[in-house]
Enzyme design. Sequence first.
Site, mmCIF file in Angstrom:
data_model
loop_
_atom_site.group_PDB
_atom_site.id
_atom_site.type_symbol
_atom_site.label_atom_id
_atom_site.label_comp_id
_atom_site.label_asym_id
_atom_site.label_seq_id
_atom_site.Cartn_x
_atom_site.Cartn_y
_atom_site.Cartn_z
ATOM 1 N N CYS A 141 4.517 -3.584 -7.462
ATOM 2 C CA CYS A 141 4.112 -3.482 -6.056
ATOM 3 C C CYS A 141 2.605 -3.483 -5.814
ATOM 4 O O CYS A 141 2.085 -4.369 -5.147
ATOM 5 C CB CYS A 141 4.722 -2.223 -5.461
HETATM 6 C C1 UGA Z 1 4.610 2.318 -5.471
HETATM 7 C C2 UGA Z 1 4.468 3.339 -4.331
HETATM 8 O O1 UGA Z 1 4.073 4.601 -4.851
HETATM 9 C C3 UGA Z 1 5.801 3.498 -3.590
HETATM 10 O O2 UGA Z 1 5.608 4.353 -2.482
HETATM 11 C C4 UGA Z 1 6.237 2.115 -3.108
HETATM 12 O O3 UGA Z 1 7.502 2.181 -2.472
HETATM 13 C C5 UGA Z 1 6.346 1.160 -4.272
HETATM 14 O O4 UGA Z 1 5.079 1.084 -4.946
HETATM 15 C C6 UGA Z 1 6.743 -0.168 -3.739
HETATM 16 O O5 UGA Z 1 5.958 -0.782 -3.000
HETATM 17 O O6 UGA Z 1 7.885 -0.592 -3.965
HETATM 18 P P1 UGA Z 1 5.626 2.411 -7.964
HETATM 19 O O7 UGA Z 1 5.005 1.044 -8.124
HETATM 20 O O8 UGA Z 1 7.032 2.623 -8.365
HETATM 21 O O9 UGA Z 1 5.541 2.844 -6.411
HETATM 22 O O10 UGA Z 1 4.779 3.418 -8.811
HETATM 23 P P2 UGA Z 1 3.644 4.523 -8.563
HETATM 24 O O11 UGA Z 1 4.153 5.825 -8.991
HETATM 25 O O12 UGA Z 1 3.076 4.425 -7.218
HETATM 26 O O13 UGA Z 1 2.550 4.048 -9.630
HETATM 27 C C7 UGA Z 1 1.921 2.783 -9.537
HETATM 28 C C8 UGA Z 1 0.859 2.622 -10.609
HETATM 29 O O14 UGA Z 1 -0.265 3.437 -10.317
HETATM 30 C C9 UGA Z 1 1.316 3.037 -12.013
HETATM 31 O O15 UGA Z 1 0.873 2.056 -12.932
HETATM 32 C C10 UGA Z 1 0.625 4.363 -12.253
HETATM 33 O O16 UGA Z 1 0.354 4.589 -13.608
HETATM 34 C C11 UGA Z 1 -0.659 4.171 -11.467
HETATM 35 N N1 UGA Z 1 -1.273 5.446 -11.030
HETATM 36 C C12 UGA Z 1 -0.621 6.256 -10.144
HETATM 37 C C13 UGA Z 1 -2.523 5.811 -11.506
HETATM 38 O O17 UGA Z 1 -3.144 5.076 -12.307
HETATM 39 N N2 UGA Z 1 -3.092 6.992 -11.069
HETATM 40 C C14 UGA Z 1 -2.462 7.803 -10.193
HETATM 41 O O18 UGA Z 1 -3.040 8.850 -9.834
HETATM 42 C C15 UGA Z 1 -1.195 7.436 -9.729
#
Ligand code: UGA
Length: 426
Positions: free
Chosen positions: A264
């Site tokens: 995403c």
């Molecule tokens: C993300 C959004 O959080 C959801 O709300 C949304 O519905 C979804 O995309 C979507 O559009 O379908 P997701 O991709 O499942 O969800 O995962 P996240 O938990 O948001 O993490 C995304 C990335 O950011 C991961 O690679 C994670 O490692 C990274 N991240 C997250 C960081 O590097 N630092 C952080 O503090 C948080």
Amino acid sequence: MRISIIGSGYVGLTTGVGFALKNHKVWFVDVDKRKVDMINRATSPIYEPGLEEALREVHSKGLVRATLSYEEAIKSTEITFIAVPTPTKDDGSIDLRFIENVSRSIGEALKDKDKHIVVVKSTVLPGITENVVKEIIKQVSKNDNIYFAMNPEFLREGRAMEDVLNPDRVVIGVEDEYAKEKLLSLYKDFVSEDRILIMPIRSAELVKYSSNAFLSMKISYSNLIGRLAKRLGIDVYEVMDAVGMDKRIGRDFLNAGLGFGGSCFPKDVKALSYFTKSLNVRNTLWEEVLEINETQIGELINIMKSVVGSLKGKEIVVLGLSFKPDTDDIRESRALKLIKKLIDEKAEKVYAHDPIAIDNAKKELSHDKVEYIYDLQDALSRADIVVIATEWEMYKNEELYKDKIVFDGRRVIRGEHARYYEGLSW
Ligand code: UGA
């Protein structure tokens, strides 16, 4: 309610199972026969904590059924959710292939149908529900009794069931009372009414991009402060813990590290940036967000080189391959990008471990310099240089790293027993 869901991926399947848990009858439609058969056997085609148990429960009550046939699913239901992928093309524009095909098939199935609502759950740019989905369905079906809505999904992989059942808010984009009332009554079981936001379809479409871009920006922001912190000998986590305690900012998504991946954030920020430019609105913010994200891996490689010298001929263990913990999804995974970079740097061998994502990683990256190892102890015994790329719980044990040279890309450990420990921005 009787609900059909087109697309049984992370969003479609978990949302559908969520509806069934509230006693709605759900038909899943997918083009992949393997997925259809698995769902009908109450086996989840994807790994998501709690999903398979929930699927078994609703399956045993006869509340879910999967089919290859649009006709069967749509004729049996009163509302259809579209939950198919909307990838980004290389130039950054949104790829509507799936949305367009699905809309045509829905249109066919709706030809002689009575009152029906079509809801776009897929992430689509403002205008697409009205100009593409609605246009195609109306043209193909020639049916005036169809109502349209846009209802973005905010679930996170790895926590999808939890997010589906307890959303922070529900956003409903509608243009008529009928769809509004139906969707309101569907979602009242999930969240209190003050957290259900009704707005025009285009606004709902923009909420989704705006949310994802903001969260991506928080991550890149932390990574930028992290670069500064590293050069100053400061721990960026200590800083962000304090920054995030300001209620206006919030601590979530301020974890510096290798950056964001997944299906995403990277694609949505790219699409939003392209779309904004296409409307002649000047913006460099989102390009910068992506640029910081892409160059985080190089930052880690430079840190590694400053400690062990050239990586040429080195053997390296990489821990974690999924784009984040608790999922086997490797799409846009920083870990795989890192491994490719290590090979470019002429590392002799990369020993790659992950508790559940190895099979997916193998399909994406197969190289004679990369050996995938299923057992963690075995992987760690292969080389002294270790990189932690994804923060799986099982990597949090300090004892594992006795006498190792550890480069931590996600601030998983403190390096108490390591021979040498270096963090990316701490
Ligand atoms: C993300 C959004 O959080 C959801 O709300 C949304 O519905 C979804 O995309 C979507 O559009 O379908 P997701 O991709 O499942 O969800 O995962 P996240 O938990 O948001 O993490 C995304 C990335 O950011 C991961 O690679 C994670 O490692 C990274 N991240 C997250 C960081 O590097 N630092 C952080 O503090 C948080």
